[in-house]
Design a protein around this motif. Structure first.
Motif, PDB file in Angstrom:
ATOM      1  N   ASP A  83       0.868  -1.169   0.000  1.00 13.90           N
ATOM      2  CA  ASP A  83       0.000   0.000   0.000  1.00 13.90           C
ATOM      3  C   ASP A  83       0.909   1.224   0.000  1.00 13.90           C
ATOM      4  O   ASP A  83       1.818   1.319   0.832  1.00 13.90           O
ATOM      5  CB  ASP A  83      -0.888  -0.008   1.239  1.00 13.90           C
ATOM      6  N   THR A  84       0.698   2.130  -0.914  1.00 18.88           N
ATOM      7  CA  THR A  84       1.580   3.283  -1.049  1.00 18.88           C
ATOM      8  C   THR A  84       0.828   4.574  -0.727  1.00 18.88           C
ATOM      9  O   THR A  84      -0.402   4.609  -0.784  1.00 18.88           O
ATOM     10  CB  THR A  84       2.156   3.377  -2.476  1.00 18.88           C
ATOM     11  N   PRO A  85       1.558   5.638  -0.420  1.00 13.09           N
ATOM     12  CA  PRO A  85       0.892   6.906  -0.093  1.00 13.09           C
ATOM     13  C   PRO A  85       0.453   7.661  -1.342  1.00 13.09           C
ATOM     14  O   PRO A  85       0.986   7.446  -2.438  1.00 13.09           O
ATOM     15  CB  PRO A  85       1.986   7.686   0.639  1.00 13.09           C
ATOM     16  N   GLY A  86      -0.483   8.570  -1.161  1.00 10.09           N
ATOM     17  CA  GLY A  86      -0.822   9.505  -2.228  1.00 10.09           C
ATOM     18  C   GLY A  86       0.374  10.417  -2.456  1.00 10.09           C
ATOM     19  O   GLY A  86       1.221  10.585  -1.588  1.00 10.09           O
ATOM     20  N   GLY A  87       0.460  10.974  -3.644  1.00  6.46           N
ATOM     21  CA  GLY A  87       1.538  11.912  -3.941  1.00  6.46           C
ATOM     22  C   GLY A  87       2.868  11.258  -4.234  1.00  6.46           C
ATOM     23  O   GLY A  87       3.893  11.939  -4.277  1.00  6.46           O
ATOM     24  N   LEU A  88       2.898   9.961  -4.444  1.00  9.04           N
ATOM     25  CA  LEU A  88       4.147   9.240  -4.700  1.00  9.04           C
ATOM     26  C   LEU A  88       4.704   9.620  -6.078  1.00  9.04           C
ATOM     27  O   LEU A  88       4.049   9.406  -7.095  1.00  9.04           O
ATOM     28  CB  LEU A  88       3.881   7.736  -4.628  1.00  9.04           C
ATOM     29  N   THR A  89       5.904  10.187  -6.101  1.00  9.37           N
ATOM     30  CA  THR A  89       6.535  10.615  -7.356  1.00  9.37           C
ATOM     31  C   THR A  89       8.042  10.397  -7.265  1.00  9.37           C
ATOM     32  O   THR A  89       8.574  10.031  -6.219  1.00  9.37           O
ATOM     33  CB  THR A  89       6.302  12.116  -7.632  1.00  9.37           C
ATOM     34  N   GLY A  90       8.707  10.675  -8.370  1.00  7.98           N
ATOM     35  CA  GLY A  90      10.166  10.716  -8.405  1.00  7.98           C
ATOM     36  C   GLY A  90      10.846   9.469  -7.893  1.00  7.98           C
ATOM     37  O   GLY A  90      10.480   8.350  -8.240  1.00  7.98           O
TER      38      GLY A  90
END
Length: 166
Positions: A83-90
Motif C-alpha cells: 500500500d503506497t501513499p498519495g503523492g508518490l513521485t520521483g
C-alpha cells in the motif's frame, strides 16, 4: 514471490481498500501474504489489527517497510502487497517500481481521479522496468457500479490511456 504495489497519486482513490482486499483474496486461497504499508497513515495496519481481534483465521503478515527492508521481503511469503501513499513521485515512485512485478492503480470515476491517475501513469511509463514489461501496470475501477453508465466513462479513459482495466 510476486510483489504487487497499489499506486495512485491521489489520496482517497482507494489504495488501502484495494491493497487489503487483494491481500485477503490471496490469503483466502491459502497463499502466504505480507501486506506492506509505506503510507504514513498506516491504514492497512489498522485493518490487520481489527482483523486479528475479530478472530479471522487466514493469516496475513503485516510488514513494516522502510528504505532498508524494502529489498528483503519476509521469508516464506508467496505474495507481497504494498500500500503506497498519495503523492508518490520521483525517486520514491522509482523505488517501488524497482521491486514491483505489477502495479495496480485504483481509479474512480471523477475527473480528478482520472487526471491524477493519467499523470501517475505517464511518469510510470518513463521507468525502464515498466517500459520493458518487467513491471506491468493495470487500472482497477473503484466505487463504480458495473450496471451504471459511468463504467463506460472509466473504460473509455482506460482505452485512451492504453491501459488494461481490471
Amino acid at each position: 514471490m510476486s510483489v504487487i504495489a497499489v499506486v495512485n497519486r491521489k489520496g482517497g482513490s482507494g489504495k488501502s481498500t484495494l491493497a487489503t482486499h487483494l491481500a485477503a483474496v490471496f490469503a483466502n486461497v491459502g497463499a502466504a501474504v505480507a501486506l506492506g504499508d509505506i503510507d504514513r497513515q498506516q491504514s492497512t495496519r489498522t485493518w490487520l489489527r481489527q482483523r486479528k481481534e475479530s478472530g479471522e483465521r487466514t493469516k496475513i503478515l503485516g510488514w513494516n517497510v522502510d528504505a532498508k527492508t524494502f529489498v528483503r521481503a519476509p521469508v516464506g511469503i508467496d505474495h507481497v502487497v504494498m500500500d503506497t501513499p498519495g503523492g508518490l513521485t520521483g525517486l520514491d515512485l522509482a523505488r517501488v517500481v524497482m521491486y514491483a512485478d505489477a502495479i495496480l492503480m485504483p481509479v474512480c470515476n471523477s475527473l480528478f481521479d482520472r487526471a491524477s491517475a493519467a499523470d501517475c501513469l505517464a511518469e510510470l511509463r518513463t521507468m525502464p522496468r515498466v517500459q520493458s514489461g518487467r513491471c506491468r501496470v493495470a487500472a482497477v475501477g473503484m466505487r463504480i457500479d458495473p450496471c451504471a453508465e459511468v463504467v463506460d466513462r472509466v473504460r473509455a479513459w482506460a482505452a485512451e490511456q492504453k491501459l488494461s482495466l481490471v
